[in-house]
Design an enzyme around this catalytic site. Structure first.
Site, PDB file in Angstrom:
ATOM      1  N   CYS A   7       0.863  -1.175   0.000  1.00 37.33           N
ATOM      2  CA  CYS A   7       0.000   0.000   0.000  1.00 37.33           C
ATOM      3  C   CYS A   7       0.903   1.229   0.000  1.00 37.33           C
ATOM      4  CB  CYS A   7      -0.924  -0.007   1.216  1.00 37.33           C
ATOM      5  SG  CYS A   7      -2.299   1.167   1.079  1.00 37.33           S
ATOM      6  N   CYS A  58      -0.156   4.199   1.866  1.00 33.99           N
ATOM      7  CA  CYS A  58      -0.574   5.158   2.888  1.00 33.99           C
ATOM      8  C   CYS A  58       0.529   5.498   3.880  1.00 33.99           C
ATOM      9  CB  CYS A  58      -1.815   4.657   3.612  1.00 33.99           C
ATOM     10  SG  CYS A  58      -1.633   3.048   4.412  1.00 33.99           S
ATOM     11  N   CYS A 117      -4.003   6.116   0.208  1.00 32.38           N
ATOM     12  CA  CYS A 117      -3.455   4.857  -0.296  1.00 32.38           C
ATOM     13  C   CYS A 117      -3.034   4.912  -1.758  1.00 32.38           C
ATOM     14  CB  CYS A 117      -4.475   3.738  -0.086  1.00 32.38           C
ATOM     15  SG  CYS A 117      -4.894   3.492   1.655  1.00 32.38           S
ATOM     16  N   LYS A 151     -12.326  -5.134   2.135  1.00 31.98           N
ATOM     17  CA  LYS A 151     -11.742  -4.244   3.140  1.00 31.98           C
ATOM     18  C   LYS A 151     -12.719  -3.101   3.400  1.00 31.98           C
ATOM     19  CE  LYS A 151      -7.669  -1.445   4.244  1.00 31.98           C
ATOM     20  NZ  LYS A 151      -6.326  -1.012   3.797  1.00 31.98           N
ATOM     21  N   ARG A 188      -3.147   2.982  12.690  1.00 32.45           N
ATOM     22  CA  ARG A 188      -2.697   4.221  12.048  1.00 32.45           C
ATOM     23  C   ARG A 188      -1.679   4.948  12.907  1.00 32.45           C
ATOM     24  NH1 ARG A 188      -8.725   5.695   9.619  1.00 32.45           N
ATOM     25  NH2 ARG A 188      -8.644   4.089   7.980  1.00 32.45           N
ATOM     26  N   ARG A 227     -11.060   7.624   4.099  1.00 33.19           N
ATOM     27  CA  ARG A 227     -10.867   6.620   3.049  1.00 33.19           C
ATOM     28  C   ARG A 227     -12.175   5.959   2.616  1.00 33.19           C
ATOM     29  NH1 ARG A 227      -5.649   4.491   6.390  1.00 33.19           N
ATOM     30  NH2 ARG A 227      -4.183   6.053   5.608  1.00 33.19           N
ATOM     31  N   GLU A 270     -16.733  -7.680  -4.696  1.00 33.41           N
ATOM     32  CA  GLU A 270     -15.312  -7.323  -4.617  1.00 33.41           C
ATOM     33  C   GLU A 270     -14.435  -8.574  -4.613  1.00 33.41           C
ATOM     34  OE1 GLU A 270     -13.547  -4.672  -4.655  1.00 33.41           O
ATOM     35  OE2 GLU A 270     -14.686  -2.942  -3.954  1.00 33.41           O
ATOM     36  N   LYS A 318     -11.271  -7.852   6.061  1.00 29.41           N
ATOM     37  CA  LYS A 318     -10.731  -6.948   7.091  1.00 29.41           C
ATOM     38  C   LYS A 318     -11.772  -5.867   7.390  1.00 29.41           C
ATOM     39  CE  LYS A 318      -7.003  -3.639   8.000  1.00 29.41           C
ATOM     40  NZ  LYS A 318      -5.864  -2.888   7.455  1.00 29.41           N
ATOM     41  N   SER A 353      -6.230  -3.934  14.725  1.00 35.06           N
ATOM     42  CA  SER A 353      -5.682  -3.276  15.910  1.00 35.06           C
ATOM     43  C   SER A 353      -6.753  -2.852  16.910  1.00 35.06           C
ATOM     44  CB  SER A 353      -4.860  -2.061  15.484  1.00 35.06           C
ATOM     45  OG  SER A 353      -5.665  -1.135  14.761  1.00 35.06           O
ATOM     46  N   TYR A 362      -2.645  -9.555  16.206  1.00 33.26           N
ATOM     47  CA  TYR A 362      -1.653  -9.053  17.155  1.00 33.26           C
ATOM     48  C   TYR A 362      -1.577  -9.932  18.399  1.00 33.26           C
ATOM     49  CZ  TYR A 362      -2.043  -5.129  14.040  1.00 33.26           C
ATOM     50  OH  TYR A 362      -2.055  -4.363  12.894  1.00 33.26           O
TER      51      TYR A 362
END
Length: 327
Positions: A117, A119, A127, A199, A209, A221, A237, A252, A278, A317
């Protein structure tokens, strides 16, 4: 009156594990790794307890820490030393991801996936290339077709550095096809693509971020990431990415979109990935710090639910924290 059926018979110790429908293993997990070209020491990520940005010189050590837990795969994200309006450091041969991946692939046995990406590399935080005067007019958005070549160049640079798989996350129409063509044209036809196929423009991305220094400088976005209200659109998609050659299909975020994970699993025989993002991680940590939840138990249950919904791979994570429990 006695029950005619007794499901509890199969919940006793001994038989319980024999009839378990869903298994979760450390080998199902991918651990995110943040590599920062602007620092010479590890920098804790305040909104993601237990995670750090690491300098390029410590990328191998960081990945070895992941491998020691039993997790076999990592996703590398980069924070560059400089940014510009085109994100040129994203595909630089001496860029932060390229330098880190080169070391990781040469010195470890990790399976290395890279996020593709712009970004983190653009000074505006979007992005791709933005329309002129976008900062003054929030209705203006990323220039889709002009961004595709830059994403392909980035993916090729990652493959050249040693990435085992590339994962485009820019939410651009046609990005999988452009990257597949770019890789094939220079001999990387064996490098698979894990597309962020569905996404969503989610409020759960906030801590990431901060971690990747990739928040938009203006606007948002939502003009290129999906509306959280749309499930049928998600399937369209995904279908487009399948047509363009995606090898793995990612949804996501994960927990708020388990219905989409399940639908993709039913419709396609591709491996399905889900990103336990996150915000999902941070909210469980915050509740655990208050003493309201048992962190390990809710983390485990969360990942188990993602696997049960149909995910083959989970980017999370919690990977290192749960690996020892799983294996």
């Amino acid at each position: 009156m006695n029950p005619t059926r007794r499901p509890r018979r199969l919940r006793a110790d001994g038989v319980r594990s024999l009839v378990r429908e869903t298994d979760l293993s450390a080998s199902d997990l991918i651990a995110p790794v943040f590599v920062d070209a602007t620092t010479d020491e590890r920098v804790p990520i305040e909104s993601m307890p237990g995670h750090e940005r690491v300098p390029v010189a410590e990328a191998v050590e960081r990945v070895e820490e992941v491998l020691a837990t039993g997790v076999e795969a990592v996703m590398v994200f980069g924070i560059p030393e400089s940014k510009d309006d085109r994100g040129t450091r994203a595909w630089a041969e001496d860029g932060v991801v390229q330098a880190a991946v080169r070391r990781i692939s040469e010195e470890t046995d990790a399976y290395v996936v890279t996020d593709v990406c712009l970004c983190e590399y653009t000074d505006h935080g979007h992005c791709g290339l933005v329309e002129e005067n976008a900062a003054d007019d929030p209705t203006l958005t990323v220039r889709n077709d002009e961004t595709l070549d830059l994403l392909a160049k980035t993916a090729v640079s990652h493959a050249r550095a040693g990435a085992d798989m590339v994962a485009p996350s820019a939410a651009m129409d046609g990005m999988v096809g452009a990257i597949r063509t770019g890789l094939d044209d220079v001999g990387y036809d064996e490098v698979p693509i894990m597309s962020y196929a569905a996404k969503f423009a989610s409020a759960f991305y906030g801590p990431f971020r901060d971690a990747a220094d990739g928040a938009p400088a203006f606007g948002d976005r939502r003009h290129y990431q999906m509306d959280p209200a749309n499930g049928r659109e998600a399937m369209r998609e995904v279908a487009l990415d399948v047509e363009e050659g995606a090898d793995v299909l990612m949804v996501k975020p994960a927990l708020p979109y388990l219905d989409v994970v399940s639908a993709v699993r039913r419709e396609y025989d591709h491996p399905v990935a889900a990103y336990n993002v996150s915000g999902e991680y941070a909210m469980l940590h915050a509740a655990a710090e208050k003493g309201w939840l048992d962190l390990e138990e809710v983390a485990y249950e969360s990942l188990l639910s993602i696997k049960r919904a149909g995910a083959d791979l989970i980017l999370t994570y919690f990977a290192e924290d749960l690996a020892s429990r799983l294996d």
